[in-house]
Design a protein around this motif. Structure first.
Motif, short mmCIF file in Angstrom:
data_model
loop_
_atom_site.label_atom_id
_atom_site.label_comp_id
_atom_site.label_asym_id
_atom_site.label_seq_id
_atom_site.Cartn_x
_atom_site.Cartn_y
_atom_site.Cartn_z
N GLY A 132 -19.25 13.24 -38.64
CA GLY A 132 -20.36 12.52 -39.26
C GLY A 132 -20.13 11.03 -39.32
N LEU A 133 -18.90 10.62 -39.54
CA LEU A 133 -18.55 9.20 -39.54
C LEU A 133 -18.63 8.62 -38.13
CD1 LEU A 133 -15.53 9.47 -41.97
CD2 LEU A 133 -17.54 8.02 -42.39
N LYS A 134 -18.19 9.37 -37.15
CA LYS A 134 -18.20 8.90 -35.77
C LYS A 134 -19.62 8.68 -35.25
CE LYS A 134 -15.63 11.12 -32.84
NZ LYS A 134 -14.96 12.27 -32.19
N ASN A 135 -20.52 9.60 -35.59
CA ASN A 135 -21.89 9.47 -35.06
C ASN A 135 -22.80 8.66 -35.98
OD1 ASN A 135 -22.88 11.24 -37.09
ND2 ASN A 135 -22.54 13.05 -35.80
N GLY A 136 -22.29 8.16 -37.09
CA GLY A 136 -23.06 7.28 -37.96
C GLY A 136 -23.93 7.99 -38.97
N LYS A 137 -23.92 9.31 -38.97
CA LYS A 137 -24.71 10.03 -39.96
C LYS A 137 -24.23 9.69 -41.37
CE LYS A 137 -27.85 13.11 -41.09
NZ LYS A 137 -29.29 12.93 -40.76
N ILE A 138 -22.92 9.63 -41.52
CA ILE A 138 -22.31 9.20 -42.79
C ILE A 138 -21.96 7.73 -42.67
CG2 ILE A 138 -20.38 9.52 -44.37
CD1 ILE A 138 -20.31 12.44 -43.53
N ILE A 153 -19.51 20.73 -48.18
CA ILE A 153 -19.94 19.70 -47.24
C ILE A 153 -19.38 20.06 -45.87
CG2 ILE A 153 -19.96 17.25 -46.70
CD1 ILE A 153 -21.45 18.07 -49.30
N ASN A 154 -20.28 20.43 -44.97
CA ASN A 154 -19.89 20.90 -43.64
C ASN A 154 -20.87 20.35 -42.61
OD1 ASN A 154 -22.24 22.71 -43.61
ND2 ASN A 154 -21.09 23.90 -45.12
N LYS A 155 -20.76 20.80 -41.40
CA LYS A 155 -21.61 20.29 -40.32
C LYS A 155 -23.09 20.47 -40.65
CE LYS A 155 -22.53 20.93 -35.38
NZ LYS A 155 -22.13 21.69 -34.15
N ASP A 156 -23.46 21.65 -41.16
CA ASP A 156 -24.87 21.93 -41.44
C ASP A 156 -25.39 21.09 -42.61
OD1 ASP A 156 -24.92 23.80 -39.41
OD2 ASP A 156 -24.45 25.49 -40.74
N SER A 157 -24.60 20.97 -43.68
CA SER A 157 -25.07 20.19 -44.83
C SER A 157 -25.16 18.70 -44.50
CB SER A 157 -24.18 20.42 -46.05
OG SER A 157 -22.83 20.12 -45.77
N ILE A 158 -24.22 18.21 -43.70
CA ILE A 158 -24.26 16.80 -43.30
C ILE A 158 -25.51 16.52 -42.46
CG2 ILE A 158 -23.13 15.06 -41.85
CD1 ILE A 158 -20.44 16.21 -42.83
N ALA A 159 -25.89 17.47 -41.62
CA ALA A 159 -27.09 17.29 -40.78
C ALA A 159 -28.35 17.14 -41.62
CB ALA A 159 -27.23 18.47 -39.83
N LYS A 160 -28.34 17.65 -42.84
CA LYS A 160 -29.52 17.58 -43.71
C LYS A 160 -29.59 16.27 -44.49
CE LYS A 160 -29.37 22.60 -44.38
NZ LYS A 160 -29.12 23.69 -45.37
N MET A 161 -28.54 15.47 -44.42
CA MET A 161 -28.48 14.24 -45.21
C MET A 161 -29.20 13.09 -44.55
SD MET A 161 -24.49 14.40 -46.45
CE MET A 161 -23.81 15.87 -47.22
N LYS A 162 -29.50 12.07 -45.35
CA LYS A 162 -30.06 10.83 -44.83
C LYS A 162 -29.08 10.17 -43.86
CE LYS A 162 -33.16 8.79 -48.32
NZ LYS A 162 -33.33 7.60 -49.18
N ASP A 163 -29.62 9.49 -42.86
CA ASP A 163 -28.76 8.71 -41.99
C ASP A 163 -28.12 7.59 -42.81
OD1 ASP A 163 -29.52 10.28 -39.89
OD2 ASP A 163 -30.98 8.85 -39.07
#
Length: 337
Positions: free
Chosen positions: A252-258, A221-231
């Motif tokens: 990812g937590l800061k920008n709300g992706k996670i 789980i890294n920057k690239d894999s997180i970018a592929k996830m659902k918001d």
């Protein structure tokens, strides 16, 4: 059997009670010596003439440490856990040290802890508990979502994951799974679907990491894999800390992706986990940042910690040692590839 010594590292009161009690009640009759400190190159000489050393997840058994153990007469390294990523198996092989582990102590314990993290993060019961004790009965900020009909992505489909999948299906979740070794018979019987990691990332509302740590999947789980996830995805890790790149998780937590993260492990946990640090400042900036998020639930590697699991860990560990000292087959041995 004459008494044989086993030296334990990284122990706590519950370890000492559990091992001493079962050692006596089941007649293993070992001489058990306990160290509070984690095994490392500085204390690897403190083995008191024992041929067997027992370690846990945050003890260090690299080539330097194993060499010192060998020089002091150690022949057996017994892990009281399933994972062995902290052991240099090639060095152990070269030095002639046998390595055994506890391959399965309670998949239910781990799986149920995953579900506890999911439910707590979703319905925010940890926040509600604190609020109501302070007399605050407002509901703002506590809204969750129905698990029914959502999609859970489970990475790894070993014993723990299969118990977890059974529980999640009971909640009515759809299951996507990823494993480098797909079990088509299990896929059909369980009513799940094996997919690629990219598809799992893209379609899952909740992602649970239930795979061992290997050199190949460090920072899975890294920057690239997180970018592929659902918001707003919920991420759960009860495997090993380095499966997740913490800096990428924080971003990812800061920008709300996670949307939420439940972590029972942390990549630098050995400096903190299993210890009371409440009187100290947390100097680890990444850990401190994680603890600052109200949508992060961090537990101290406690997923295994049930009465049943502890009993099985102790019994299997002592059985492994007994088999070695009696010249029997080591059914739980792990070897370098």
């Amino acid at each position: 059997m004459d008494k044989n010594k086993i030296v334990f590292f990284g122990t706590h009161s519950y370890d000492r009670h559990a091992f001493s009690d079962l050692n006596a009640s089941k007649g293993y009759d070992f001489e058990l010596i306990y160290h509070r400190s984690f095994l490392n190159e500085k204390n690897a000489d403190e083995i008191h003439g024992a041929k067997a050393v027992c370690i846990f997840v945050n003890d260090r058994a690299d080539r330097t440490v194993l060499t010192k153990l060998k020089e002091n007469g150690v022949e057996l390294l017994a892990l009281r856990c399933a994972g062995f990523n902290n052991v240099d198996l090639q060095a152990a092989k070269d030095l002639g040290i046998r390595v055994v582990r506890v391959p399965a102590y309670s998949p239910h314990a781990i799986a149920e802890h995953v579900v506890a993290l999911i439910l707590t993060l979703n319905r925010k019961t940890h926040r509600a508990y604190t609020r109501t004790r302070d007399g605050n009965f407002a509901l703002h900020g506590l809204m969750g979502f129905d698990l029914y009909g959502k999609t859970a992505g489970v990475i790894g489909t070993g014993k723990i994951a299969r118990v977890l999948i059974g529980i999640l299906k009971g909640f009515g979740l759809n299951i996507l799974a990823y494993d480098i070794f797909e079990d088509k018979e299990y896929e059909k019987a369980a009513g799940i679907k094996y997919v690629s990691l990219d598809e799992l990332y893209a379609k899952s509302d909740i992602i649970s990491l239930n795979c061992p740590l290997t050199p190949e999947n460090k920072y899975l789980i890294n920057k690239d894999s997180i970018a592929k996830m659902k918001d707003g995805v919920m991420l759960i890790n009860t495997g090993r800390g380095p499966l997740i790149n913490t800096e990428a998780l924080v971003e990812g937590l800061k920008n709300g992706k996670i949307g939420a993260a439940g972590l029972d492990v942390y990549e630098e946990e050995s400096q903190y986990f299993f210890q009371d640090k409440s009187d100290n400042i947390i100097a680890d900036d990444k850990l401190g940042r994680l603890l600052s998020f109200n949508n992060v639930l961090l537990t101290s590697h406690q997923a295994f910690f049930t009465k049943e699991a502890m009993h099985n860990i102790v019994d299997t560990t002592l059985s492994n040692a007994k088999a070695y000292f009696e010249g029997q087959e080591l059914v739980n041995e792990v070897k370098a590839k």
